[in-house]
Structures are given as C-alpha cells and as structure tokens.
Design an enzyme around this catalytic site. Structure first.
Site, mmCIF file in Angstrom:
data_model
loop_
_atom_site.group_PDB
_atom_site.id
_atom_site.type_symbol
_atom_site.label_atom_id
_atom_site.label_comp_id
_atom_site.label_asym_id
_atom_site.label_seq_id
_atom_site.Cartn_x
_atom_site.Cartn_y
_atom_site.Cartn_z
ATOM 1 N N ASP A 111 30.580 -21.776 -40.550
ATOM 2 C CA ASP A 111 31.639 -21.172 -41.180
ATOM 3 C C ASP A 111 31.977 -21.334 -42.636
ATOM 4 O O ASP A 111 31.042 -22.314 -43.372
ATOM 5 C CB ASP A 111 32.852 -21.568 -40.455
ATOM 6 C CG ASP A 111 33.770 -20.528 -40.055
ATOM 7 O OD1 ASP A 111 34.177 -19.851 -41.044
ATOM 8 O OD2 ASP A 111 34.255 -20.455 -38.844
ATOM 9 N N TYR A 115 38.056 -10.229 -38.915
ATOM 10 C CA TYR A 115 37.936 -11.465 -37.862
ATOM 11 C C TYR A 115 36.482 -11.099 -37.239
ATOM 12 O O TYR A 115 36.119 -10.111 -36.651
ATOM 13 C CB TYR A 115 38.888 -11.260 -36.628
ATOM 14 C CG TYR A 115 40.337 -10.884 -37.094
ATOM 15 C CD1 TYR A 115 41.152 -11.851 -37.741
ATOM 16 C CD2 TYR A 115 40.723 -9.886 -36.535
ATOM 17 C CE1 TYR A 115 42.308 -11.255 -38.058
ATOM 18 C CE2 TYR A 115 42.010 -9.539 -36.808
ATOM 19 C CZ TYR A 115 43.047 -10.168 -37.620
ATOM 20 O OH TYR A 115 44.229 -9.942 -37.864
ATOM 21 N N ARG A 116 35.671 -12.269 -37.377
ATOM 22 C CA ARG A 116 34.300 -12.083 -37.079
ATOM 23 C C ARG A 116 34.154 -11.897 -35.638
ATOM 24 O O ARG A 116 35.248 -12.046 -34.907
ATOM 25 C CB ARG A 116 33.575 -13.469 -37.360
ATOM 26 C CG ARG A 116 33.825 -14.500 -36.500
ATOM 27 C CD ARG A 116 33.063 -15.796 -36.634
ATOM 28 N NE ARG A 116 33.381 -16.607 -35.412
ATOM 29 C CZ ARG A 116 33.727 -17.775 -35.803
ATOM 30 N NH1 ARG A 116 34.085 -18.544 -36.981
ATOM 31 N NH2 ARG A 116 33.865 -18.849 -34.782
ATOM 32 N N GLU A 140 47.873 -2.645 -44.119
ATOM 33 C CA GLU A 140 46.965 -2.878 -45.129
ATOM 34 C C GLU A 140 46.305 -1.542 -45.553
ATOM 35 O O GLU A 140 45.565 -1.582 -46.667
ATOM 36 C CB GLU A 140 45.817 -3.600 -44.204
ATOM 37 C CG GLU A 140 46.007 -5.314 -44.159
ATOM 38 C CD GLU A 140 46.656 -5.416 -42.915
ATOM 39 O OE1 GLU A 140 47.235 -4.679 -42.264
ATOM 40 O OE2 GLU A 140 47.088 -6.588 -42.837
ATOM 41 N N TRP A 200 40.086 -13.722 -33.716
ATOM 42 C CA TRP A 200 41.342 -13.681 -34.584
ATOM 43 C C TRP A 200 42.052 -15.056 -34.147
ATOM 44 O O TRP A 200 42.114 -15.232 -33.115
ATOM 45 C CB TRP A 200 42.361 -12.553 -34.272
ATOM 46 C CG TRP A 200 42.439 -12.178 -32.914
ATOM 47 C CD1 TRP A 200 42.514 -12.728 -31.597
ATOM 48 C CD2 TRP A 200 42.446 -10.734 -32.339
ATOM 49 N NE1 TRP A 200 42.751 -12.039 -30.458
ATOM 50 C CE2 TRP A 200 42.645 -10.823 -31.042
ATOM 51 C CE3 TRP A 200 42.038 -9.447 -33.073
ATOM 52 C CZ2 TRP A 200 42.671 -9.668 -30.100
ATOM 53 C CZ3 TRP A 200 42.150 -8.253 -32.212
ATOM 54 C CH2 TRP A 200 42.377 -8.573 -30.752
ATOM 55 N N ASN A 216 47.944 -3.019 -37.717
ATOM 56 C CA ASN A 216 47.426 -4.282 -38.464
ATOM 57 C C ASN A 216 45.983 -4.019 -38.863
ATOM 58 O O ASN A 216 45.279 -3.361 -37.897
ATOM 59 C CB ASN A 216 47.614 -5.642 -37.880
ATOM 60 C CG ASN A 216 47.176 -6.736 -38.474
ATOM 61 O OD1 ASN A 216 47.715 -6.993 -39.796
ATOM 62 N ND2 ASN A 216 46.156 -7.483 -38.211
HETATM 63 C C1 LIG Z 1 34.376 -13.035 -44.796
HETATM 64 C C2 LIG Z 1 35.708 -13.118 -43.894
HETATM 65 C C3 LIG Z 1 35.613 -13.712 -42.684
HETATM 66 C C4 LIG Z 1 36.976 -14.140 -41.938
HETATM 67 N N1 LIG Z 1 36.769 -14.491 -40.498
HETATM 68 C C5 LIG Z 1 37.873 -14.710 -39.810
HETATM 69 C C6 LIG Z 1 37.852 -14.852 -38.626
HETATM 70 O O1 LIG Z 1 36.948 -14.879 -38.067
HETATM 71 N N2 LIG Z 1 39.116 -15.176 -37.929
HETATM 72 C C7 LIG Z 1 40.348 -15.285 -38.762
HETATM 73 O O2 LIG Z 1 41.325 -15.274 -38.162
HETATM 74 N N3 LIG Z 1 40.377 -14.876 -39.960
HETATM 75 C C8 LIG Z 1 39.254 -14.670 -40.686
HETATM 76 N N4 LIG Z 1 39.093 -14.549 -41.970
HETATM 77 C C9 LIG Z 1 40.507 -14.344 -42.791
HETATM 78 C C10 LIG Z 1 41.362 -13.207 -42.467
HETATM 79 O O3 LIG Z 1 40.719 -11.971 -42.814
HETATM 80 C C11 LIG Z 1 42.551 -13.315 -43.313
HETATM 81 O O4 LIG Z 1 43.422 -14.415 -43.057
HETATM 82 C C12 LIG Z 1 43.654 -12.169 -43.104
HETATM 83 O O5 LIG Z 1 44.652 -12.267 -44.019
HETATM 84 C C13 LIG Z 1 44.118 -11.788 -41.645
HETATM 85 O O6 LIG Z 1 44.727 -10.645 -41.604
HETATM 86 P P1 LIG Z 1 46.184 -10.560 -40.995
HETATM 87 O O7 LIG Z 1 47.198 -11.633 -41.660
HETATM 88 O O8 LIG Z 1 46.440 -9.369 -40.736
HETATM 89 O O9 LIG Z 1 45.787 -11.171 -39.535
HETATM 90 C C14 LIG Z 1 37.972 -13.980 -42.697
HETATM 91 C C15 LIG Z 1 38.006 -13.705 -43.903
HETATM 92 C C16 LIG Z 1 36.930 -13.177 -44.744
HETATM 93 C C17 LIG Z 1 36.816 -12.927 -46.105
#
Ligand SMILES: Cc1cc2nc3c(=O)[nH]c(=O)nc-3n(C[C@H](O)[C@H](O)[C@H](O)COP(=O)(O)O)c2cc1C
Length: 481
Positions: free
Chosen positions: A282, A173-174, A233, A187, A169
């Site tokens: 945020d 996630y920040r 991805e 996450w 995966n």
């Molecule tokens: C700039 C940015 C910051 C993000 N920060 C977070 C975060 O801190 N935690 C989180 O769970 N998703 C965050 N997201 C959203 C996830 O990247 C998004 O839901 C993604 O589909 C998650 O991937 P996954 O489905 O493989 O877990 C962020 C998205 C962007 C564009």
C-alpha cells in the site's frame, strides 16, 4: 482546451517527451511494478506498455508521477489558484456557512457551464460485453508486489448513488480481482462509497456500482479529491477541466458514467456479502493486511474498440500517489484557510503518507491558538485522519525540514506543548491497537507567550545585523576567501 479523454492526454505527454512507449512484451505481474517504480524514483516519464503478457490491451502508468505532470494534467501553473477560484465562486453568492456554500456549488449560476452533460452514447460503448462473456482476466491487471493477495485494479473511478437521496459519488477505491466476474471493493469505512453501501445494506438492498477505467486526467483526479459528502465529483471534474464531463447511461445498472472512458465495468454489491481482500502493498510503504470487504459482481463490460488500461502502483514513497496528494494539499489549502484564516501554509510531507503528519504554520494571535488549530484540523474532512500535527509560527518555512526540526526541538516543552488524544485514524494505520481508532498527537512548536503562562524570557533568533552583513559583502574580496 480540456483534454477530451485519456488518449488526448497521452498524446500531449508524448509530444512533450513526457511519455515513453515500451514495445517489448512485459509481465503485469511484478515486472511492470519494478520498471514503473524505478522511473518514479528518478522523476522519469509516463510509460505506455504496448504488449502486456496475457492481455490484448496496452497499459499506461505514471500519468501523474511528477509535480510538473500533475500541473499538466490539471492544466494549471499554480495549483493553489484552483482553490482560490472555488472561493471566488462560492464567496459572494451565499451568506451561509462554508461547508453549506461548498455543498451548494451545483446550484450556483457560475457552475452551470460545468454541470455534467448527458449524452446518448460515447466511445465507452463501442464494444458491449454481456455478463456471460465478461472476463476480467483478459485485462492487463497488475499484481503489484510479491506478497499481494492477487491482481488489483489500482486506478478505478467507482460510481455509486446514495440509495435514499440518489446523490452520486465517485471515489477511487482499489479492486482485487477474485475471478473473471468478481472483485473486492476496498472502500474504507469513512469513505462515501462505503456510506452508500452500508445504507443500502441496512435497507436490505443491493447497491449498483459502475467503474470507469481511463478518463481525462481531471476526471481521474476528481475521484481522489476529498470533497464533502454529496458534492458531485463529476461537477468538480467539469470545474477543473473547464468543460462539462459527458456522461452516458449504463447498460445494466441505473448509473451514469463518463462517456469518453476506456472501459466501464457495471455491476453490484450485495448486502451482507464480504470476502477476504488483500494483502496489498500500500501507499504507506507497508502491506495493508487481509480484511473483509464487499464483493463487486460484474454484469457487463463496455469499452472502446482499442482501449488503453490505466494503472498505478503505490508503495514506499515517493510514488505516483504522492504527487496526486501534493496537488490536493495545494488545491484545498485556500479552502482550509477560509475556515481557519490564521493558517499561513501547510506541508503534508510525502514520507508522512498524508495521514501521518501535517506541519502547519499560523499567524498566532492569542494564547492557545496553536492548540485551537490542531483541534480544528482534526475536525475537518479527511484531515481527521492526521496522526501527528505540528504547528509552527508564521515565519517558519513548513517545507524546510531542517528549519521545522530545529524549531520543534528548541521550542517544545513536551509536558506543556503536546496534546495526546484519540479518535478516528486511517484504515491503513497499522500502529493503532485496534483498526480505525487510535492515538493522535498535536505539537505546539510556536514561541510561547507570557499569556500562556511562560514567565521566562523567550530568546530571540540569532541573526547578524544588516549593517555588518553589508560591510562584509562589500569587503568580501579583501578577505581572499
Ligand atoms: C491511487 C489511489 C488509490 C486509493 N485507494 C483507496 C482505497 O483502496 N480505498 C479507499 O477508501 N480510498 C482510497 N484512496 C483514497 C480515496 O480515493 C480518497 O480518499 C477519496 O477522497 C475518496 O472519495 P470519497 O470521499 O468520495 O469516498 C486512494 C487514492 C488514490 C490516489
């Protein structure tokens, strides 16, 4: 031709006047936020800060911060075409359900050209920094907003593997920097990175993690895309850029990362270890408040000789992530339509921060059709977070607020047309009484039918006849207006 890496994209932006270099020293703590925010709000260029106080490395921001730049990043004129292409690939080959088809993408012949390609080494290995010398504080990591709990890595590509199946995966996630060698790992509970971690934790295992900073734009975007679990991805990134992503083995963990990245952080999260993370200004436009999240321990940094650090800020919309989210809305609409062909169009308004509000138009065929669509969307991937869904008839332009509000106010009988229910909500939803679980509202703003128990006459829209319009067009000059 696919962008080879981040700097290739930066060069293209610069040539097109879409990127400006700032040579004067600036502070990554708050000062860059104010500059970047002003530029986003006026649709300005991407910014490359060459001298960031406290760091030897430059910082680039606003890479995706206009609709045009987002298309340039993904090298398309029409983002919906991407979704349509995915459908073309998965449609004929497999007679299974839609989600099964999507998951089967990697096995399809037409995807063979996009499968990530393993390489022996790459620019991300030009400098290798062992654990003893790791110091995250050297990076130009921003403190974005005044009440933030610290400095945050805001554009990371976080790689993990399912501890049971080994499926990869990559999510964005920040990461809050706690000290030179550790960060938070934010996450959300619903995301795939968290799923891997919780599984490893139940198995009593440490989970290896690698973080790529600064890749070609399609690869960065892929980390944000709401793909089904276990869909890689990096394969999706290869599909977007029409060339495989080159992957290279990490030094200290059993993971692969994009070889062309600017920086790679390798390390692990331990079972049972949590630390207070946040607050963080945020993308809702509010701070997300402190909460307990796993701790990422960095065991090695590899990087280019002269790496560029990528960043973004989120905050009150519009911000850069809005354009990323809007791209997702367009790319995934054809895929949603595949499941719900009655959907004509969808608008996730940026002020609705993607999980608060969706406006959907449908070709209504049967009584209760709008309510069926509302319930179906709540069951579909990350659409499950949507707090309010408004459904309108197919002739309504969902992107025209004025029309949507006009139809909504006139067509809705709140007692009959509103579904109130509850279910999972986004971690960032601060209004629900408890975290991650809260109320939802679906509003059927379509015209009501007799078959739906509406016995009165539904009034027609007011419109002038074509005949009179033509007459007035013809005589317009005579009126002296
Ligand atoms: C700039 C940015 C910051 C993000 N920060 C977070 C975060 O801190 N935690 C989180 O769970 N998703 C965050 N997201 C959203 C996830 O990247 C998004 O839901 C993604 O589909 C998650 O991937 P996954 O489905 O493989 O877990 C962020 C998205 C962007 C564009």
């Amino acid at each position: 031709m696919a962008y080879r890496d981040l700097r290739d994209y930066i060069n293209t932006l610069e040539k097109r006047g879409e990127l400006v270099r700032i040579k004067t020293p600036v502070d990554p703590q708050l000062e860059i936020t104010e500059i970047a925010d002003r530029m986003v709000k006026k649709g300005g260029p991407a910014l490359l800060f060459e001298q960031v106080k406290g760091s030897p490395f430059p910082l680039v921001i606003n890479l995706f911060a206009t609709p045009e730049r987002m298309k340039l990043a993904l090298e398309v004129e029409d983002l919906e075409k991407i979704g349509e292409k995915i459908l073309e690939i998965i449609e004929p080959e497999l007679p299974t359900s839609f989600m099964e088809k999507l998951k089967a993408l990697p096995r399809l012949k037409k995807m063979a050209d996009f499968i990530p390609k393993m390489v022996k080494s790459g620019p991300c290995k030009e400098v290798i920094i062992p654990e003893e010398e790791v110091n995250l504080l050297e990076l130009p990591i921003m403190k974005c907003w005044p009440l933030d709990g610290g400095r945050f890595i805001t554009l990371p590509l976080v790689f993990t593997k399912d501890p049971e199946t080994g499926a990869r995966n990559c999510g964005m996630y920040r990461m809050q920097v706690f000290d030179g060698k550790t960060t938070g790992m934010h996450w959300h509970i619903h995301k795939d990175g968290a799923r891997h971690y919780l599984k490893a934790e139940r198995m009593g295992q440490t989970l290896e993690v690698a973080v790529a900073l600064g890749c070609d734009p399609a690869t960065i975007y892929a980390a944000t895309a709401p793909l089904p679990p276990d869909m890689d991805e990096m394969l999706f990134a290869g599909f977007l850029r029409k060339a495989p992503v080159e992957m290279v083995k990490c030094e200290t963990v059993d993971l692969e990362v994009p070889a062309q990245a600017e920086f790679i952080l390798e390390g692990y999260v331990k079972p049972g270890e949590r630390r207070l993370e946040g607050p963080f200004g945020d993308h809702t436009g509010y701070y997300s408040m402190e909460d307990m999240y796993p701790v990422f321990h960095v065991t090695c940094i590899t990087r280019r000789k002269n790496p560029i650090y990528p960043s973004t800020i989120v905050g009150r919309p519009p911000m850069e992530d809005c354009f990323i989210g809007k791209a997702t809305e367009r790319i995934f609409l054809p895929l949603i339509r595949k499941q719900l062909p009655e959907i004509v169009d969808m608008n996730l308004p940026i002020e609705g921060v993607f999980h608060n509000l969706a406006i959907v138009s449908i070709d209504k065929h049967y009584p209760g059709h709008a309510k069926k669509v509302i319930n179906a969307l709540w069951g579909m991937g990350q659409m499950m977070f949507t707090k309010i869904i408004v459904v309108v008839d197919k002739w309504v332009n969902v992107h025209d607020w004025s029309e949507v509000i006009w139809r909504l106010g006139n067509n809705v009988d709140p007692k009959r047309d509103v579904i109130i229910t509850e279910g999972p909500v986004d971690v960032l939803n601060h209004a629900s009484p408890i975290p991650n679980y809260g109320g939802k509202m679906g509003i059927d703003a379509t015209n009501k039918w007799q078959e739906e128990g509406f016995d009165r006459k539904w009034p027609p829209d007011i419109e002038m006849s074509q005949e009179i319009k033509g007459l007035v067009d013809k005589r317009w000059k005579e009126y002296g207006l």
